[in-house]
Each structure stands twice: as structure tokens, then as C-alpha cells.
Design a protein around this motif. Structure first.
Motif: not given
Length: 397
Positions: A138, A143, A169, A243-244, A247, A251, A282, A381, A389
Motif C-alpha cells: 500500500v 500508490h 487523504k 486514492d480510489t 485502493n 484490494n 474500492a 481495512h 481500502g
């Protein structure tokens, strides 16, 4: 037996499926006291609601400020209704105008051109990390390439990437996850700082246009868009890239490793990505407001009520996806999930999100075929109203 959603509990994001199955079977229109909303859980109902903006309005649906204290709302002022003019948060005719403008930047040709950039960003990252033999997926792998691609697309200078990531964030936490009052105020300060940054970026592109999304959207101010609409568009696309999408990659990798499906054969990467979005999306759903009284399955959703369209539940609906809890890498209808929405609000960045997921799986699978979870390392999570996420994921190779 679980009786309601609970955003503060681990199961809410990590494993809500038994609860959602019971709702689909017994209470397909569920009034959640915890969420302060009615919840639609069956695939057919969720899809129909997405496709019916006259009864299920998007106006103000992303503005989750009802969870904020009065003091926080006062600090935010007009920005307490942030996203009030974002494309996913309005109905036609404003939606039609905004979507037309944004789509100019997401042509098939433009998206395809970003694939090579994104592939290179992943290769460069692995050139640095591969010799180490282990990482937090992660924090160190998932990212960075997406953040850098999104920054280049928007026009954020490389020196500002960490600043943007930190503030995005904070924005997510403020609006989309429950926070105590003191923390809300800290996050509100961060959010206002972030908005000011985007505002200055737009102003600089108005004076000195570059070859980027911000310049393209800024050129439409006055003719098609307002200054505020451009600021909100940029802010929200930065959320998706920071972010999305990362994430979803986290996952996805966790699912593939747990299922013993790593590395994914190249010919199955596209379908594997769709199945992972279906089973571990996500995005958990979208909010709408009922425009009129809506009778459904013996329940009347009153006009003005908040409604959650649970795409997470829809993706596990047995009537559409047989054995929904089972991961099938070649599931023939995996792509029928509703993670990107449906109808006029189908995510404008869906093609780019899919491309990033496929490209990352392709590069990672080739470069790190021995990728595995670190035995005994915890998997947690983060808590959220509408997002799934991981907080970290220890891997080695």
C-alpha cells in the motif's frame, strides 16, 4: 446477528457480505439508522436507481457534511457544501454540460497515450524496489505510479505530489469517514489549504496555459464552466488518482494472492481485474436523494430521504453473479459490476481506472512473479462510509 451498518466496525468494509445477503433476501429496501439513509441492496434496484435521476437525484449527494459538527461546518463556510458543482453531484442540465466538458480530456486516444506513461512509472518504481525483496504494498508500491500519472495529467508539479497526496487523504477522512470533533477541525484546516492550492493552480494556468487537464478546463471558464466548477473537477480527479485507483489495486493484489492466482496469465488480466473490482470494489456505493415518495418492495422511501445505492451488495447479488463470494478469474459477466456507476453518472474516468489496473497487474506479474503475503502480517481495512481500502499490506518476493 448484525442488525445495521456500522462504519466504526472492521466488518463494515472488510466482510459485510453475510449482512448484505440477509438484506437482499429479507429487507431489500433497508432503513439504516446508522447511516441515516435507506439502502438499496439488490442489483436490479441499484441499477434502476442509477438510471433514474428524475426520482433518485444526485443533487448534493456527495456532500456528506451531515456527519460534521456545527463548528466544523462554520469553519468550512461555503466549502461545507464542497462538490456542490462536481459532475457526479448534480442532475441534468448542469450534469450534461459538465460531463461534456470533462469528456474532452478523456478521449480514447488520450487515455491510450497514458498507458505507456503509466507502464514506465511502474517499471521505474520496481527498478528501485525489486532488489529489496519486500515492501508495504500500500505505502510503497500501489500508490506512487497512480499519484504521479494523475499529477502529470492534471498539471501538478512533481515537487507538490506529496503535498497533494497528504491533503487528499485528509479530505477523504473529513467528508467520507467518521471523525471526532477535534480531528474534524484539523482536517477542515487541511482541506481549506488544499482548496487554496488548487485555486492557485487554476489561476496560474489561466495566465500561462500548459498541455494538461487544468489548462484545458481553465480555457472553458466563462464559456462552459465556472471557476469553482473547475476547482472541484480537479480536486475530485486528484482524489480518484491518489486514492480510489490505488485502493482498488491493493484490494486486487490481496485477493489474487489469497486465491493463489498470482501471477495472472496475460490473457486473463482484463477479466481478473473486473472480477476483483466486483468482489472487492474500492467503491461501496453512491448516495442519492429521493425526489418523490418511492414505493419499492412494500416500503415507501419518503421524498427528501437519503438513499445509498449499495454497489457492493449488487456485486454479490446471487441472481446476477452465481456463487458471488467465490472468486472466478474467468467469470463471464464479471464486468457487469456497478463499481463505476451506471447510466448518465457512469464514472468519466472509468477507462483510465481500468487501464491503470490492467497495466499494473501486467507489470507487477512479470517483474514480481514470486510475490507473496508476509506470513502472519495483519491485514486491516480503513474505516469509511463509501470506500474500501487497506491501511497496509506486507509483501515479499
Amino acid at each position: 446477528m448484525i442488525e445495521d451498518f456500522d462504519v466504526t466496525s472492521d466488518w463494515h468494509v472488510a466482510a459485510p457480505y453475510d449482512f448484505l445477503r440477509r438484506l437482499r433476501r429479507e429487507r431489500p429496501v433497508f432503513r439504516s439508522e446508522h447511516l441515516g439513509a435507506y439502502v438499496l441492496t439488490r442489483y436490479a434496484d441499484v441499477r434502476a436507481a442509477y438510471g433514474d435521476p428524475r426520482r433518485f437525484s444526485s443533487e448534493g449527494s456527495l456532500t456528506i457534511s451531515r456527519s460534521l459538527t456545527r463548528e466544523t461546518r462554520e469553519k468550512l463556510g461555503e466549502h461545507g457544501s464542497f462538490l456542490s458543482s462536481f459532475v457526479a453531484n448534480v442532475d441534468p442540465p448542469d450534469h450534461t454540460r459538465l460531463r461534456r466538458s470533462v469528456s474532452k480530456a478523456f478521449t480514447p486516444r488520450a487515455v491510450a497515450a497514458m498507458e505507456q506513461q503509466f507502464r514506465r512509472l511502474n517499471e521505474d518504481l520496481l527498478d528501485r524496489l525489486e532488489p529489496r525483496g519486500s515492501a508495504d504494498f500500500v505505502g510503497e508500491i500501489g500508490h506512487e505510479p497512480s499519484i504521479k500519472l494523475t499529477a502529470r495529467f492534471i498539471g501538478v508539479p512533481e515537487a507538490d505530489e506529496a503535498f497533494v497526496q497528504a491533503h487528499v487523504k485528509d479530505w477523504f477522512q473529513l467528508f467520507l469517514s467518521p471523525q471526532p470533533p477535534e480531528r474534524q477541525l484539523e482536517l477542515a484546516d487541511s482541506f481549506l489549504t488544499y482548496l487554496d492550492y488548487v485555486d492557485r493552480l487554476v489561476a496560474s494556468r489561466a495566465k500561462d496555459p500548459q498541455d494538461d487537464f487544468t489548462s484545458l478546463m481553465t480555457s472553458l471558464i466563462g464559456a462552459e464552466l465556472t471557476h469553482r466548477e473547475v476547482v472541484e473537477l480537479i480536486s475530485t480527479i486528484l482524489l480518484g488518482g491518489n486514492d480510489t485507483v490505488p485502493n482498488q489495486l491493493g484490494n486486487t493484489v490481496l485477493r489474487l494472492l489469497r486465491e493463489g492466482a498470482w501471477p495472472v496469465p496475460p490473457e486473463l488480466v482484463a477479466n481478473a481485474a473486473e472480477e476483483c473490482m466486483r468482489i472487492d470494489g474500492a467503491s461501496l456505493g453512491s448516495f442519492r436523494y429521493a425526489v418523490t415518495d418511492i414505493p419499492l418492495h412494500g416500503v415507501t422511501i419518503p421524498a427528501g430521504a437519503l438513499v445509498l445505492l449499495s454497489t457492493d451488495s449488487a456485486a454479490h447479488d446471487e441472481s446476477v453473479f452465481p456463487e458471488p463470494e467465490r472468486f472466478l478469474i474467468d467469470r463471464p459477466n464479471a464486468a457487469e459490476h456497478l463499481v463505476f456507476g451506471y447510466g448518465i453518472h457512469f464514472c468519466v474516468g472509468a477507462a483510465l481506472g481500468r487501464l491503470q489496473l490492467r497495466t499494473a497487474l501486467d507489470v507487477l506479474g512479470r517483474r514480481l512473479p514470486g510475490l507473496r503475503l508476509v506470513p502472519g502480517a495483519p491485514v486491516a481495512h480503513r474505516r469509511s462510509i463509501v470506500g474500501r481500502g487497506l491501511t497496509s499490506l506486507a509483501v515479499e518476493w
